[in-house]
Design an enzyme around this catalytic site. Sequence first.
Site, PDB file in Angstrom:
ATOM      1  N   HIS A   1       0.576  -1.062  -0.461  1.00 49.81           N
ATOM      2  CA  HIS A   1       0.380  -0.388   0.101  1.00 49.81           C
ATOM      3  C   HIS A   1       0.773   1.261  -0.072  1.00 49.81           C
ATOM      4  O   HIS A   1       0.612   2.900   0.153  1.00 49.81           O
ATOM      5  CB  HIS A   1      -1.064   0.352   1.245  1.00 49.81           C
ATOM      6  CG  HIS A   1      -1.873   0.123   0.467  1.00 49.81           C
ATOM      7  ND1 HIS A   1      -3.553   0.439   1.422  1.00 49.81           N
ATOM      8  CD2 HIS A   1      -2.447   1.323  -0.029  1.00 49.81           C
ATOM      9  CE1 HIS A   1      -4.636   0.806   1.226  1.00 49.81           C
ATOM     10  NE2 HIS A   1      -4.361   1.448   0.076  1.00 49.81           N
TER      11      HIS A   1
ATOM     12  N   HIS B   1      -6.254  -0.739   8.179  1.00 49.97           N
ATOM     13  CA  HIS B   1      -5.175   0.093   9.162  1.00 49.97           C
ATOM     14  C   HIS B   1      -5.466   1.729   8.120  1.00 49.97           C
ATOM     15  O   HIS B   1      -6.386   1.674   7.013  1.00 49.97           O
ATOM     16  CB  HIS B   1      -4.297  -0.303   8.180  1.00 49.97           C
ATOM     17  CG  HIS B   1      -3.959  -2.129   9.114  1.00 49.97           C
ATOM     18  ND1 HIS B   1      -3.602  -2.862   7.766  1.00 49.97           N
ATOM     19  CD2 HIS B   1      -3.072  -2.640   9.830  1.00 49.97           C
ATOM     20  CE1 HIS B   1      -3.770  -4.348   7.802  1.00 49.97           C
ATOM     21  NE2 HIS B   1      -3.081  -4.301   9.501  1.00 49.97           N
TER      22      HIS B   1
ATOM     23  N   ASP C   1      -7.134  -1.488   0.165  1.00 48.70           N
ATOM     24  CA  ASP C   1      -6.422  -1.944   0.328  1.00 48.70           C
ATOM     25  C   ASP C   1      -7.076  -3.730   0.857  1.00 48.70           C
ATOM     26  O   ASP C   1      -8.017  -3.829   1.342  1.00 48.70           O
ATOM     27  CB  ASP C   1      -5.971  -1.959   2.308  1.00 48.70           C
ATOM     28  CG  ASP C   1      -5.081  -2.843   2.777  1.00 48.70           C
ATOM     29  OD1 ASP C   1      -4.909  -3.997   2.736  1.00 48.70           O
ATOM     30  OD2 ASP C   1      -3.616  -2.069   3.490  1.00 48.70           O
TER      31      ASP C   1
ATOM     32  N   ASP D   1      -6.914  -6.208   3.285  1.00 51.46           N
ATOM     33  CA  ASP D   1      -7.265  -6.583   4.518  1.00 51.46           C
ATOM     34  C   ASP D   1      -7.891  -5.713   4.693  1.00 51.46           C
ATOM     35  O   ASP D   1      -9.064  -6.090   5.964  1.00 51.46           O
ATOM     36  CB  ASP D   1      -5.869  -6.432   5.194  1.00 51.46           C
ATOM     37  CG  ASP D   1      -5.749  -5.264   5.212  1.00 51.46           C
ATOM     38  OD1 ASP D   1      -6.347  -4.385   5.635  1.00 51.46           O
ATOM     39  OD2 ASP D   1      -4.236  -4.948   5.746  1.00 51.46           O
TER      40      ASP D   1
ATOM     41  N   GLU E   1      -2.260  -4.719  -1.844  1.00 49.93           N
ATOM     42  CA  GLU E   1      -1.463  -5.678  -0.814  1.00 49.93           C
ATOM     43  C   GLU E   1      -2.331  -7.380  -0.242  1.00 49.93           C
ATOM     44  O   GLU E   1      -2.570  -8.516   0.128  1.00 49.93           O
ATOM     45  CB  GLU E   1      -2.294  -5.789   0.665  1.00 49.93           C
ATOM     46  CG  GLU E   1      -1.468  -3.987   1.107  1.00 49.93           C
ATOM     47  CD  GLU E   1      -0.476  -4.683   1.294  1.00 49.93           C
ATOM     48  OE1 GLU E   1       0.679  -5.188   2.157  1.00 49.93           O
ATOM     49  OE2 GLU E   1       0.260  -3.258   1.951  1.00 49.93           O
TER      50      GLU E   1
HETATM   51  N1  LIG Z   1      -0.840  -1.394   4.188  1.00 53.45           N
HETATM   52  C1  LIG Z   1      -1.383  -2.203   5.304  1.00 53.45           C
HETATM   53  N2  LIG Z   1      -1.028  -3.042   4.951  1.00 53.45           N
HETATM   54  N3  LIG Z   1      -0.562  -1.379   6.071  1.00 53.45           N
HETATM   55  C2  LIG Z   1      -0.396  -1.730   7.672  1.00 53.45           C
HETATM   56  C3  LIG Z   1       0.145  -1.588   8.842  1.00 53.45           C
HETATM   57  C4  LIG Z   1       0.658  -1.647  10.050  1.00 53.45           C
HETATM   58  C5  LIG Z   1       1.072  -0.866  11.105  1.00 53.45           C
HETATM   59  N4  LIG Z   1       0.293   0.479  11.638  1.00 53.45           N
HETATM   60  C6  LIG Z   1       2.073  -0.247  10.279  1.00 53.45           C
HETATM   61  O1  LIG Z   1       2.397   0.765  10.530  1.00 53.45           O
HETATM   62  O2  LIG Z   1       3.215  -0.927  10.143  1.00 53.45           O
HETATM   63 MN   LIG Z   2      -2.885  -0.143   3.946  1.00 53.17          MN
HETATM   64 MN   LIG Z   3      -4.420  -2.566   5.854  1.00 53.62          MN
END
Ligand SMILES: NC(=[NH2+])NCCC[C@H](N)C(=O)O
Ligand SMILES: [Mn+2]
Ligand SMILES: [Mn+2]
Length: 309
Positions: free
Chosen positions: A106, A131, A233, A235, A278
Amino acid sequence: MSRFLSSPITAAIVGCPFSGGQPRVGVDQGPIHMVEAGLVKQLTELGWKVKFDGHHQFEEVNAITDPPIGKLKNPRLVSAVTKAVANVVGGHAKKGELPITLGGDHSLAMGTISGTLEAYPDACVIWIDAHADINTADTTDSGNIHGMPVSFLLGLGSPIPEFSWVKPALKPERLVYIGLRDIDAGEKRILKENNIKAFSMHEVDRYGIGKVVEMALDHVNPKRTLPIHLSFDVDALDPSVAPSTGTPVRGGLTFREGHYICEAIWETGLLVALDLMEVNPSLADAASVKQTVTVGCSLVRAALGETLL
Ligand SMILES: NC(=[NH2+])NCCC[C@H](N)C(=O)O
Ligand SMILES: [Mn+2]
Ligand SMILES: [Mn+2]
């Protein structure tokens, strides 16, 4: 009705096999799997003229030596790749084409959204994710830049010279989130301080997805006149729906809730750019990988006008 129904009708697939914004190998294979699953043909069958001339390679930047800057991992690589992506996406958008960026991690959205805002300075961003990806260089624990693209686009945190090309072109009131459920403490503070509107899974449970999408649009696009960049994303979906992704979080969107978001945004007729990020085809058994790739393709189709009836 969509303004695309009568004219453009060219979708440009921007395949970005890139994983430098996070530590898990395999997410670079996401776009390759989605194209191999037949996405180009599927969109053609929906009536789109589809441009796709291979995935982007980024070879020239892959070779650079790239020690961390502060906590940031692979900063020069991520900067160079996302800058290239910004030019590609911005170029398609300026030609009136609809760029569909397939990730890859991402962090790429730093590029895609920069590109969109070059072409459409008043565009709003709808970010669908477990997130918030709004850590700054100061707040990040992981140092993974895929957890930070939004802060760069907003111009938050201490400036990093390597990322000086990123214009703080996104205004907090032009950004809205849906699906959040795993936000770091520093990110919660940033969201509050900047008054950024977010609909977590709690609000999805309370109001239902139909109402949440309407409220999200009312916030970023009250008159339904601004162009929309949708950054999805995978997820955001529950891991039972999209298991093969690097940072899965339970309690996510159902299959239908995810698709509903895409359908409702398509119905506005205002979609100008889409990211599907992702998908990591190396984190699960073959059936779960196939399930994740298939759902990625079907979200893209839903955002490009596929209807149930
Ligand atoms: N694009 C994503 N899946 N991001 C996950 C980020 C997880 C966490 N908040 C970090 O800063 O590492
Ligand atoms: Mn993301
Ligand atoms: Mn995410």
